[in-house]
Design a protein around this motif. Structure first.
Motif, short mmCIF file in Angstrom:
data_model
loop_
_atom_site.label_atom_id
_atom_site.label_comp_id
_atom_site.label_asym_id
_atom_site.label_seq_id
_atom_site.Cartn_x
_atom_site.Cartn_y
_atom_site.Cartn_z
N VAL A 165 19.85 56.39 -69.09
CA VAL A 165 20.52 55.17 -68.65
C VAL A 165 20.16 54.96 -67.19
N PHE A 166 19.66 53.79 -66.89
CA PHE A 166 19.31 53.43 -65.51
C PHE A 166 20.09 52.17 -65.13
N ASN A 167 20.62 52.17 -63.90
CA ASN A 167 21.33 50.99 -63.43
C ASN A 167 21.11 50.85 -61.93
N ALA A 168 20.85 49.63 -61.49
CA ALA A 168 20.68 49.34 -60.07
C ALA A 168 21.31 47.99 -59.77
N VAL A 169 21.96 47.90 -58.63
CA VAL A 169 22.59 46.65 -58.19
C VAL A 169 21.94 46.25 -56.88
N THR A 170 21.39 45.04 -56.86
CA THR A 170 20.73 44.54 -55.65
C THR A 170 21.62 43.54 -54.92
N ARG A 171 21.47 43.48 -53.64
CA ARG A 171 22.27 42.59 -52.81
C ARG A 171 21.76 41.16 -52.88
N PRO A 172 22.61 40.18 -52.65
CA PRO A 172 22.12 38.81 -52.45
C PRO A 172 21.36 38.74 -51.13
N VAL A 173 20.36 37.87 -51.08
CA VAL A 173 19.52 37.76 -49.89
C VAL A 173 19.57 36.34 -49.35
N ASN A 174 19.74 36.22 -48.06
CA ASN A 174 19.78 34.91 -47.39
C ASN A 174 18.70 34.85 -46.32
N ALA A 175 18.08 33.68 -46.21
CA ALA A 175 17.15 33.40 -45.12
C ALA A 175 17.83 32.42 -44.17
N ILE A 176 17.40 32.43 -42.91
CA ILE A 176 17.92 31.51 -41.90
C ILE A 176 16.77 30.73 -41.31
N ILE A 177 16.87 29.40 -41.34
CA ILE A 177 15.85 28.56 -40.72
C ILE A 177 16.52 27.72 -39.62
N ARG A 178 15.73 27.33 -38.64
CA ARG A 178 16.26 26.58 -37.49
C ARG A 178 15.55 25.25 -37.37
N ASN A 179 16.32 24.18 -37.29
CA ASN A 179 15.78 22.84 -37.09
C ASN A 179 15.23 22.75 -35.67
N GLN A 180 13.95 22.45 -35.53
CA GLN A 180 13.31 22.44 -34.22
C GLN A 180 13.85 21.34 -33.32
N SER A 181 14.35 20.25 -33.91
CA SER A 181 14.86 19.13 -33.10
C SER A 181 16.29 19.38 -32.65
N SER A 182 17.17 19.74 -33.59
CA SER A 182 18.58 19.89 -33.26
C SER A 182 18.96 21.30 -32.83
N GLY A 183 18.12 22.29 -33.16
CA GLY A 183 18.44 23.67 -32.87
C GLY A 183 19.47 24.26 -33.80
N ARG A 184 19.84 23.56 -34.85
CA ARG A 184 20.87 24.01 -35.78
C ARG A 184 20.26 24.94 -36.82
N ASP A 185 21.00 26.03 -37.12
CA ASP A 185 20.54 26.98 -38.13
C ASP A 185 21.13 26.64 -39.49
N SER A 186 20.34 26.90 -40.52
CA SER A 186 20.77 26.69 -41.91
C SER A 186 20.53 27.96 -42.70
N LEU A 187 21.44 28.23 -43.65
CA LEU A 187 21.35 29.41 -44.51
C LEU A 187 20.79 29.00 -45.87
N ILE A 188 19.79 29.74 -46.34
CA ILE A 188 19.19 29.48 -47.64
C ILE A 188 19.27 30.75 -48.47
N ARG A 189 19.86 30.67 -49.66
CA ARG A 189 19.95 31.82 -50.57
C ARG A 189 18.59 31.96 -51.28
N THR A 190 17.90 33.06 -51.03
CA THR A 190 16.58 33.27 -51.63
C THR A 190 16.62 34.20 -52.84
N GLU A 191 17.68 34.98 -53.00
CA GLU A 191 17.81 35.86 -54.17
C GLU A 191 19.28 36.13 -54.43
N GLU A 192 19.67 35.96 -55.68
CA GLU A 192 21.06 36.21 -56.07
C GLU A 192 21.29 37.71 -56.29
#
Length: 820
Positions: free
Chosen positions: A380-407
């Motif tokens: 029996v094998f079992n593994a649990v992976t974490r959710p992964v988020n990326a952060i991008i920054r708008n070059q004009s406003s400087g505002r950061d946004s979170l993007i879920r890349t893996e559930e």
């Protein structure tokens, strides 16, 4: 007449006696022998000896050139092995190597193999070189024993050994704690056992019980160990806590920003023997940073690249989970599904990437595995992976946004493997992936049946599979493979057929290049394992297959392969290969467009490969190939792969390899489409070069430093572009400019490893790399040398890490407790 029957009885008796497995008897001792490699302990006196080794290579069936004597004793804690390997002491080769790296090294070695449940399919290997470097492996029916490939060497156990040189050769003592193996509670036990000796000066491999290379299987050719009484399987409980830290600076992204971070982690690996047969392995908050870099390439195919698994938890003791071949462990902790999409956002200049993890981290992973006295293997094998988020920054406003890349996801495998008589088996395997949110889940079930005849000469294999993807657009599929053939003897043959439905999919947890195929295949081989005037061994093989698309049914290809292998008496070897695709064939996957077929021309390939005597300081190997087609003008293909390894001393050796491929007529998807969505294909010249420089310096048998540098360059020059009609024929279209590629990949890995006590380790590492997306202009840098020089002008990534692991065994801790 009576004389005739008497003579016949003597001959038959001799035959049956020769066919019986050898047997040795072990003795229980009150005081364990002192482990120093010197065989003068009281424990070894009067113990039965195992000897009379028989050669396996370079020629089978002869008495070994040098005498070997082996004794086995045991106590309540461990089994002990003593071996005297008689030889001229000056002839014993003694190169230092890293653990599990004894093959092709300039060192003699001795090994013991144990089949504790005597199912003739599974077991353990423990090996010691003449410099006391250890190697160990898990044995299974998947390993044939050919050319030293006896088992899964990624499995590591905690055991002890010592060697000593003496006037009669060299000697070895080994201590294998019961915590390192698994066996039943029966009061009286009989194990399968085998001893191996390898003499490097003669390139001679010999076994105590004969191992015939013409007989299918390895563990089934063991002898027997008798005399084991009242063994008490210990509480197998050990902990390996670790801490690690470091610093990483990633290469700059397309916008010029560089991600930097301090690395810190801590966790623990745990092994718990639930009972005498089964073990639970768990890794809590695992850190897999200190692994060698992947051999990334410029992938022009429609399929994934299958990389080697280097993470210890996923390589150690996984032979049971890999039996059905539907488990590709790199899917666990994969590159997040949305990783490339985040980088694409940075290409347009509107955003910069603040953080975009390239690996999905794990919360934890466990393995429960073992085999009971009824020869039932359970895993029996079992593994649990974490959710992964990326952060991008708008070059004009400087505002950061979170993007879920893996559930967040749960990966699970269940295996039931029943060993039957005559090496036969039946296995059930199920893999299951459950993902958080709306992401699709996946389930694959496999049944494997292998039936061998009583004389082990013929075998039947059946492998039905079923897959199901659940979600808004769920679907299911199936596959089956069947084959029958002669698996032992000088002449061997096989007939097989596989069918994969169009919706069969194992890629959430397995690796499948393409479903929707029907393949019919056949092979025949002639094997000569006894020396002749010129050769030590010879093998000749003819193989043919026809592949069709399953749905809609259509012809794909016919391929014929012929090969010959020769092992010469000077220990050089050579393989010649001829491959024919005699008629035009069709590729239904290359255009990535709902099985739209692409016609490919007929071709032939001629190849020659080989290697020199690996005993020498300078060892070389090569692979030369040439291919051509009569249907396309100037489409020559050639390859030149070669390498040299030089042993500077018993401590230091280095290797340089260069792999070059040039295809002047590669046909494939151009990664472009017409306005109406029709795929565009290209006829192109692809030139790939990969150069690897690696080496190792061994300070002691348990301390070394390794380095590996790799540069890969791929140049793609398009010759013409075309679309295809309904029959796959090429239709010329206007040329597309600016689609050529010039890709460089560069890696350096340096690791210092010190096993400062049994099971405990310090690892320090440095990794340097150039991101594979980095490119140069072909016109400015048209050649290999210019690209190699330009690599050092690019933005590199750097990572420094140090890791400390300490092994704690419950049995050792218990011994240290004061008696009340």
């Amino acid at each position: 007449m009576m004389r005739f029957f008497l003579l016949l009885w003597i001959l038959l008796s001799g035959y049956f006696l020769a066919a019986q497995n050898k047997q040795t008897i072990t003795t229980r001792v009150g005081h364990a022998p002192k482990l120093d490699g010197v065989l003068d302990d009281e424990a070894w006196k009067g113990v039965a000896e195992a000897g009379d080794f028989i050669t396996n290579q370079p020629s089978f069936g002869k008495a070994a050139s040098q005498r070997t004597s082996v004794k086995v004793v045991y106590d309540h804690y461990a089994i002990y092995i003593a071996a005297q390997l008689y030889d001229d002491p000056t002839a014993v080769r003694r190169q230092l190597t890293a653990r599990d790296q004894h093959n092709r090294a300039d060192a003699d070695h001795f090994a013991i193999f144990i089949d504790t449940y005597k199912d003739r399919q599974n077991g353990f290997q423990f090996l010691v070189t003449s410099r006391n470097v250890q190697s160990d492996a898990r044995l299974s029916a998947n390993f044939s024993g050919d050319w030293g490939n006896y088992g899964d060497v990624s499995w590591d156990a905690v055991w002890d050994s010592r060697v000593a040189m003496n006037k009669e050769g060299w000697s070895v003592e080994m201590k294998i704690p019961y915590s390192a193996i698994r066996f039943s509670k029966d009061s009286l036990q009989s194990w399968g056992i085998q001893f191996l000796r390898f003499s490097r000066a003669h390139n001679e491999t010999s076994f105590w019980n004969p191992v015939n290379p013409a007989v299918n299987g390895f563990v089934n050719q063991f002898g027997d160990l008798e005399g084991l009484k009242d063994l008490a399987p210990p509480l197998r409980l050990s902990f390996s806590p670790y801490i690690s830290g470091g610093y990483r600076s990633n290469p700059p992204d397309p916008s010029g920003n560089r991600q930097q971070e301090w690395l810190k982690s801590g966790g623990m690996d745990l092994k718990w023997g639930v009972n005498e047969s089964f073990t639970l392995d768990a890794t809590l908050v695992p850190d897999f940073g200190q692994v060698i870099s992947d051999n990334k390439v410029n992938n022009l195919t429609p399929f994934d690249i299958q990389f080697q698994e280097n993470r210890p938890f996923f390589t150690e003791g996984t032979e049971l989970f890999n039996k059905a071949d539907i488990f590709y462990s790199r899917r666990v902790g994969r590159t997040p599904a949305g990783y490339s999409g985040v980088d694409a956002l940075a290409d347009n200049g509107k955003y910069s990437v603040v953080k975009n993890p390239s690996v999905t981290p794990l919360y934890n992973a466990i393995k429960f595995s073992g085999r009971n006295k009824h020869n039932l293997g359970i895993g029996v094998f079992n593994a649990v992976t974490r959710p992964v988020n990326a952060i991008i920054r708008n070059q004009s406003s400087g505002r950061d946004s979170l993007i879920r890349t893996e559930e967040m996801a749960n990966y699970n495998i269940v295996v039931l493997d029943k060993a039957l008589q005559n090496r036969s088996y039946i296995s059930f395997t199920n893999t299951n992936v459950l993902r958080n949110g709306s992401a699709a889940d996946a389930n694959v079930t496999a049944l494997d049946l292998g039936l061998y005849t009583k004389d082990n000469r013929h075998a039947l294999f059946l492998k039905p599979r079923y897959s199901r993807i659940t979600g808004p657009d769920g679907y299911d599929g199936w596959a089956n493979y069947a084959s029958f053939g002669k698996v032992s003897g000088q002449w061997q043959w096989n007939l097989g057929s596989s069918v994969e439905s169009d919706r069969y999919n194992t890629n959430d947890m397995g690796f499948l290049l393409a479903p929707n195929e029907i393949t019919t295949e056949g092979s025949i081989s002639y094997n000569v394992f006894t020396p002749t005037i010129r050769f030590l061994q010879q093998r000749y093989k003819l193989y043919a297959e026809q592949t069709n698309l399953y749905k809609p049914y259509g012809f794909q290809s016919v391929q014929i392969k012929a090969s010959a292998f020769w092992w010469f008496k000077n220990f050089w070897d050579m393989t010649a290969e001829l491959v024919l695709n005699p008629v035009k064939y069709y590729d239904y996957f290359e255009l990535r467009s709902n099985y739209k077929k692409l016609m490919r021309p007929s071709w032939f390939y001629v190849g020659l490969s080989g290697s020199t005597d690996s005993r020498k300081r300078l060892y070389g190997y090569w692979n030369i190939g040439f291919a051509e087609s009569k249907d396309v003008y100037n489409d020559m293909y050639y390859r030149l792969n070669n390498g040299i390894r030089y042993r500077f001393s018993q401590r230091f050796s280095a290797e340089l390899s260069n792999n070059l491929q040039s295809d002047n007529g590669q046909v494939g998807y151009a990664f472009e489409r017409e306005a109406n969505g029709e795929p565009i294909a290209a006829l192109r010249k692809v030139y790939d070069v990969a150069t690897v420089l690696s080496g190792i310096y061994n300070f002691t048998p348990r301390m070394n430093m390794t380095f590996r540098g790799r540069h890969y360059w791929s140049k793609v020059t398009n010759r013409k572009f075309f679309t295809v009609d309904g029959d796959g024929n090429w239709i010329d279209r206007p040329f597309l400019n600016g689609r050529d590629q010039n890709v460089n990949i560069f890696n350096v890995d340096v690791f210092y490893v010190w096993d400062f006590r049994l099971g405990s380790r310090i690892v320090a590492g440095w990794k340097n790399w150039v991101d594979p997306q980095s490119t140069n202009d072909i016109k400015t840098h048209p050649g290999y040398t210019q690209n190699l020089n330009q690599v050092f002008n690019m933005g590199h990534g750097n990572e420094f890490t140090i890791r400390f692991i300490y092994f704690l065994d419950y049995q050792d801790l218990r011994k240290k407790q004061p008696l009340l």
